[in-house]
Design an enzyme around this catalytic site. Structure first.
Site, PDB file in Angstrom:
ATOM      1  N   ASP A  55     -55.706  -7.587 -32.676  1.00 15.27           N
ATOM      2  CA  ASP A  55     -54.895  -6.017 -32.729  1.00 15.27           C
ATOM      3  C   ASP A  55     -55.706  -4.939 -32.954  1.00 15.27           C
ATOM      4  O   ASP A  55     -55.650  -3.718 -33.882  1.00 15.27           O
ATOM      5  CB  ASP A  55     -53.794  -6.554 -33.558  1.00 15.27           C
ATOM      6  CG  ASP A  55     -53.388  -7.013 -33.665  1.00 15.27           C
ATOM      7  OD1 ASP A  55     -53.076  -8.001 -32.223  1.00 15.27           O
ATOM      8  OD2 ASP A  55     -52.455  -7.601 -34.492  1.00 15.27           O
ATOM      9  N   ASP A 109     -54.841  -9.854 -28.191  1.00 15.44           N
ATOM     10  CA  ASP A 109     -53.747  -8.108 -28.076  1.00 15.44           C
ATOM     11  C   ASP A 109     -54.421  -6.892 -28.329  1.00 15.44           C
ATOM     12  O   ASP A 109     -53.834  -6.568 -29.169  1.00 15.44           O
ATOM     13  CB  ASP A 109     -52.050  -8.493 -28.268  1.00 15.44           C
ATOM     14  CG  ASP A 109     -51.383  -9.870 -28.296  1.00 15.44           C
ATOM     15  OD1 ASP A 109     -51.747 -10.879 -27.202  1.00 15.44           O
ATOM     16  OD2 ASP A 109     -51.018 -10.848 -29.088  1.00 15.44           O
ATOM     17  N   GLN A 129     -54.649 -10.910 -37.932  1.00 23.66           N
ATOM     18  CA  GLN A 129     -54.339  -9.116 -37.862  1.00 23.66           C
ATOM     19  C   GLN A 129     -54.798  -8.344 -38.240  1.00 23.66           C
ATOM     20  O   GLN A 129     -54.746  -8.148 -39.224  1.00 23.66           O
ATOM     21  CB  GLN A 129     -52.572  -8.376 -37.402  1.00 23.66           C
ATOM     22  CG  GLN A 129     -51.862  -9.198 -36.360  1.00 23.66           C
ATOM     23  CD  GLN A 129     -50.859 -10.744 -37.190  1.00 23.66           C
ATOM     24  OE1 GLN A 129     -51.424 -10.616 -37.952  1.00 23.66           O
ATOM     25  NE2 GLN A 129     -50.691 -11.841 -36.518  1.00 23.66           N
ATOM     26  N   THR A 135     -49.404  -5.828 -40.555  1.00 17.73           N
ATOM     27  CA  THR A 135     -49.948  -4.898 -39.484  1.00 17.73           C
ATOM     28  C   THR A 135     -50.110  -4.081 -40.006  1.00 17.73           C
ATOM     29  O   THR A 135     -51.007  -2.579 -39.266  1.00 17.73           O
ATOM     30  CB  THR A 135     -49.747  -5.620 -38.384  1.00 17.73           C
ATOM     31  OG1 THR A 135     -50.072  -7.595 -38.061  1.00 17.73           O
ATOM     32  CG2 THR A 135     -50.911  -5.549 -37.315  1.00 17.73           C
TER      33      THR A 135
END
Length: 551
Positions: A370, A391, A347, A317
């Site tokens: 993300d 998120d 991600q 990530t």
């Protein structure tokens, strides 16, 4: 999710799972620690008083009482400085231990990559620790606190990365060392807060408090930076230009223009004009490239695009961003940064920001899971358009988002089956860190495509303002328009009751169908009106000192 770079694939699969999360713990005893001498150079009583301000007073006393930097009548600020010095010394040892892991892991790709990224972020930790030590005696305590918060964040990132490649005694011993180092840095930061609040009155020093324990830092009057005109005065000439035109003499890639910028430019901005066009590249702004400015020809016109995601050739990530920035004073305006990995990918970050005093203005930030990694330090987003799903605004920075449109995208291959999305996942690991997300005058809604799915069966589509990535997660929404897609509970747990008694999720004077408080979870809060000013630009990120105004 926030200042935590879980570096390996396995770590991020865990971190971003909607069903699992673990708090970390500390051993708080350094390997081969020497016994406490019978006679100390500084008064043990003074040290004990100062260590009252920490979460771990026993380890605080045990290390400070051995310090050769303290005199018998040491002043409180000298005790803070000694604690910072102890942290810095042990960080160097930690760096050597990680280097040994890297050098002996050529046959283990995951461990080698984790150690390599660890060394990068530990260099950042060393830089921030050193900078904080430099400015503290000169009265710049808010800067020192911000930089120590980042230093602690990076040390945790390395610990977290090693956790998921812990397949040897060497890695296990290194993790134990970092466990203790994190405690030392936490102690220094905690004492720094008490020094900021109470100066030399040691009898008033106390462990760090948060809003959950009834404490707000709201000492500066005013709710915004008046007269804001943007990150760069109008008409500022470009130092270099990036364009798609053949034979024009301009740089053909954004990275080439970044590489051409001078190192450590402190006196003025270095402006990179990026003309309209689609730039398919991965851009990195290193720590030494300070005060860079990206100016495009408008959202959707100037587009920097990439498609890296977790799981492709071992990419993590931390390394997926289309644009990743370390150099302080970064600014971007009038452009689009996107990650096109797609809703079925893992991600995939569009922008990762580790630039202190950074401004993102009138920019489009597009992705899915993300999208925006607001990783560390102080950041300001103004008039932006941000899209994602899981998120998609995460990190451990102190970031303020103003006047922005934040939209949820569909994320599943078969989205009609329903899904859960969280707009934010803040990752503060320590109550002493001066970090959190503040949203002011923003719109939270869904894209047209998502809303058509939502209205077809709203019972199976659940959307939340945030969930706690780490134990002291902090996020507030004020004067925002929360549309109907926000589910009545408002906030989503991470895993059981993890962090629910230590996080702070606040709301104030929001509007829209999603702002109805009737069904809110009992572990979120309404911000008391008398404390709303704690989240102003001045108080939260000292914006009055560095965000340009018209006056």
């Amino acid at each position: 999710m926030a200042c935590l770079i879980s570096i390996t694939l396995l770590s991020f699969l865990l971190i971003f799972s909607l069903s699992s999360a673990k708090a970390y713990h500390h051993l708080y005893s350094l390997p081969n620690q020497k016994p406490i001498p019978k006679s100390a150079s500084a008064s043990p009583e003074i040290i004990r008083q100062a260590c009252k301000a920490t979460r771990f007073p026993d380890s605080c006393v045990a290390t400070l009482i051995q310090s050769s930097n303290l005199t018998q009548n040491a002043k409180p600020i000298e005790i803070v400085q000694a604690a910072m010095s102890i942290s810095a010394q042990n960080l160097k040892t930690g760096q050597s231990m990680v280097k040994n892991i890297r050098d002996t892991s050529s046959g283990n790709l995951n461990r080698s990559k984790a150690a390599t990224t660890c060394l990068e972020i530990l260099h950042n930790s060393e830089y921030r620790l050193s900078s904080a030590a430099d400015v503290l005696p000169r009265g710049r305590i808010k800067d020192a606190r911000a930089w120590m918060s980042a230093a602690l964040c990076y040390q945790y990132d390395c610990w977290s990365a090693l956790k998921y490649v812990n397949d040897s005694q060497t890695v296990n011993q290194t993790m134990a060392f970092f466990d203790s180092l994190i405690g030392l840095t936490s102690n220094a930061l905690s004492m720094m807060i008490s020094y900021d609040l109470f100066q030399d009155k040691l009898e008033s020093w106390r462990p760090p408090m948060t809003e959950r324990s009834g404490f707000w830092e709201d000492g500066v009057a005013g709710g915004s930076v008046s007269g804001f005109i943007g990150g760069l005065p109008a008409g500022s000439p470009a130092n270099v230009t990036v364009c798609k035109d053949e034979g024009s003499g301009c740089y053909k890639t954004v990275q080439a223009a970044v590489d051409a910028a001078p190192d450590n430019r402190l006196d003025r901005k270095f402006v990179i004009s990026i003309k309209a066009g689609v730039y398919e590249e991965i851009v990195r702004v290193p720590l030494e490239k300070k005060n860079l400015v990206f100016i495009g020809d408008g959202m959707g016109k100037t587009v920097i695009t990439g498609s890296l995601s977790v799981g492709k050739s071992g990419v993590t990530t931390y390394n997926t961003p289309t644009v990743g920035v370390l150099g302080d004073g970064f600014m971007a305006r009038d452009l689009t940064i996107q990650n096109t990995a797609g809703p079925d990918a893992a991600q995939a970050v569009a922008l990762r920001l580790d630039s202190d005093l950074s401004i993102i203005e009138n920019c489009e930030l597009l992705g899915n899971q993300d999208t925006v990694y607001a990783h560390s330090l102080r950041q300001y987003y103004k008039g932006c358009h941000i899209e994602g799903n899981v998120d998609f605004i995460f990190g451990n920075s102190a970031a303020v988002f103003q006047d922005s449109v934040i939209l949820i995208r569909p994320r599943q291959v078969e989205p009609e089956k329903g899904e859960k999305n969280a707009v934010t996942a803040h990752g503060r690991t320590d109550p002493a860190q001066s970090t959190g997300f503040v949203f002011q005058n923003c719109v939270i809604n869904g894209t047209d495509k998502y809303m058509s799915l939502y209205y077809s069966n709203p019972k199976v589509h659940k959307n939340f303002l945030g969930r706690p990535w780490k134990e002291y997660s902090r996020t507030v929404f004020m004067h925002c328009n929360l549309e109907a897609l926000i589910s009545p509970p408002g906030w989503l747990p991470w895993d059981g009751d993890f962090a629910l008694s230590t996080l702070y999720y606040g709301e104030f004077a929001n509007s829209g169908a999603g702002a109805n408080l009737t069904g809110r979870v009992n572990w979120s809060n309404q911000i008391p009106e008398k404390h709303v000013n704690a989240y102003s630009l001045q108080n939260f990120i000292q914006g009055d000192e560095w965000i340009p105004t018209s006056s």
